[in-house]
Scaffold this active site. Sequence first.
Site, PDB file in Angstrom:
ATOM      1  N   GLY A  15       8.731  -2.511  -4.579  1.00 46.14           N
ATOM      2  CA  GLY A  15       8.770  -3.658  -5.475  1.00 46.14           C
ATOM      3  C   GLY A  15       9.448  -3.358  -6.803  1.00 46.14           C
ATOM      4  O   GLY A  15      10.058  -2.303  -6.993  1.00 46.14           O
ATOM      5  N   THR A  41       5.926  -5.203 -12.512  1.00 41.68           N
ATOM      6  CA  THR A  41       4.765  -6.079 -12.514  1.00 41.68           C
ATOM      7  C   THR A  41       3.881  -5.727 -13.703  1.00 41.68           C
ATOM      8  O   THR A  41       4.050  -4.686 -14.344  1.00 41.68           O
ATOM      9  CB  THR A  41       3.977  -5.990 -11.195  1.00 41.68           C
ATOM     10  OG1 THR A  41       3.045  -7.071 -11.119  1.00 41.68           O
ATOM     11  CG2 THR A  41       3.221  -4.684 -11.087  1.00 41.68           C
ATOM     12  N   TYR A  42       2.970  -6.631 -13.992  1.00 41.72           N
ATOM     13  CA  TYR A  42       2.016  -6.441 -15.092  1.00 41.72           C
ATOM     14  C   TYR A  42       0.630  -6.234 -14.513  1.00 41.72           C
ATOM     15  O   TYR A  42       0.255  -6.876 -13.518  1.00 41.72           O
ATOM     16  CB  TYR A  42       2.011  -7.673 -16.005  1.00 41.72           C
ATOM     17  CG  TYR A  42       0.815  -7.721 -16.945  1.00 41.72           C
ATOM     18  CD1 TYR A  42       0.766  -6.926 -18.080  1.00 41.72           C
ATOM     19  CD2 TYR A  42      -0.271  -8.560 -16.676  1.00 41.72           C
ATOM     20  CE1 TYR A  42      -0.332  -6.951 -18.934  1.00 41.72           C
ATOM     21  CE2 TYR A  42      -1.375  -8.596 -17.521  1.00 41.72           C
ATOM     22  CZ  TYR A  42      -1.401  -7.792 -18.644  1.00 41.72           C
ATOM     23  OH  TYR A  42      -2.495  -7.813 -19.491  1.00 41.72           O
ATOM     24  N   GLY A  45       2.577  -4.518  -3.608  1.00 39.65           N
ATOM     25  CA  GLY A  45       3.467  -3.365  -3.615  1.00 39.65           C
ATOM     26  C   GLY A  45       2.733  -2.171  -3.044  1.00 39.65           C
ATOM     27  O   GLY A  45       1.663  -1.813  -3.536  1.00 39.65           O
ATOM     28  N   CYS A  54       8.487  -9.108 -10.708  1.00 43.41           N
ATOM     29  CA  CYS A  54       9.020  -8.863  -9.366  1.00 43.41           C
ATOM     30  C   CYS A  54      10.480  -9.252  -9.242  1.00 43.41           C
ATOM     31  O   CYS A  54      10.989  -9.483  -8.136  1.00 43.41           O
ATOM     32  CB  CYS A  54       8.181  -9.590  -8.311  1.00 43.41           C
ATOM     33  SG  CYS A  54       6.443  -9.077  -8.325  1.00 43.41           S
TER      34      CYS A  54
END
Length: 222
Positions: free
Chosen positions: A71, A74-75, A151, A180
């Site tokens: 991936g 991301t947070y 992910g 993403c």
Amino acid sequence: MVEWITSDSLVEYDAAVAWMEARAEAIARGEAEEAIWLLEHPPLYTAGTSARREDLKDPDRFPVHESRRGGQYTYHGPGQRVVYVMLDLNRRGRDVRAFVTALETWVIAALAEFNLRGEIRAGRVGVWVARPDKPALPDGSPREDKIAAIGVRLRKWVSFHGISINHDPDLEHFDGIVPCGIEGHGVTSLVDLGLPVAMEDLDVALRRSFSQVFPDPPPQGK
């Protein structure tokens, strides 16, 4: 048997990765059970193996961790349920695509317990929610918001990393990245959608729906 572990306090990212890697190695050696770990992280960004530097819009906002999961950016942060999935695909089938689809199906089944329809989209890993209450995109396509990211990484066909589901995080924290790598669509959460769901309720739904998607594998040696 799958061991379920829940952490009540925030878990530092690097410590979590080290623990997962050790557990995955133990599972591969046949020395530990499969495990599902439910936790929350302090605010941070992670970069997957496909992350593009231009998608990190605010690199000084939170710590950025290079991650070897699949991936992009991301947070993670408080109010988001992170689900780390350590399953033995040697016993459950060595099919990465089928495994990712099963993770998406699991999230969708859990959300359905709150009468929320989660959906998957071709070319967009994760789980999405239609937002007819919001204006359409400039090209006229309907607006959709992401509620769960996926992910994973495999080592010796044992999985680790996994899923993050937005329960009630600060959605503004996603502004520092292109989540993403997908622009146009937004990010939502259970609370943002008006669902009075507690984190504990989400955990119960995840546990209840897990066996629907991931039945017990055959005993080792069979």
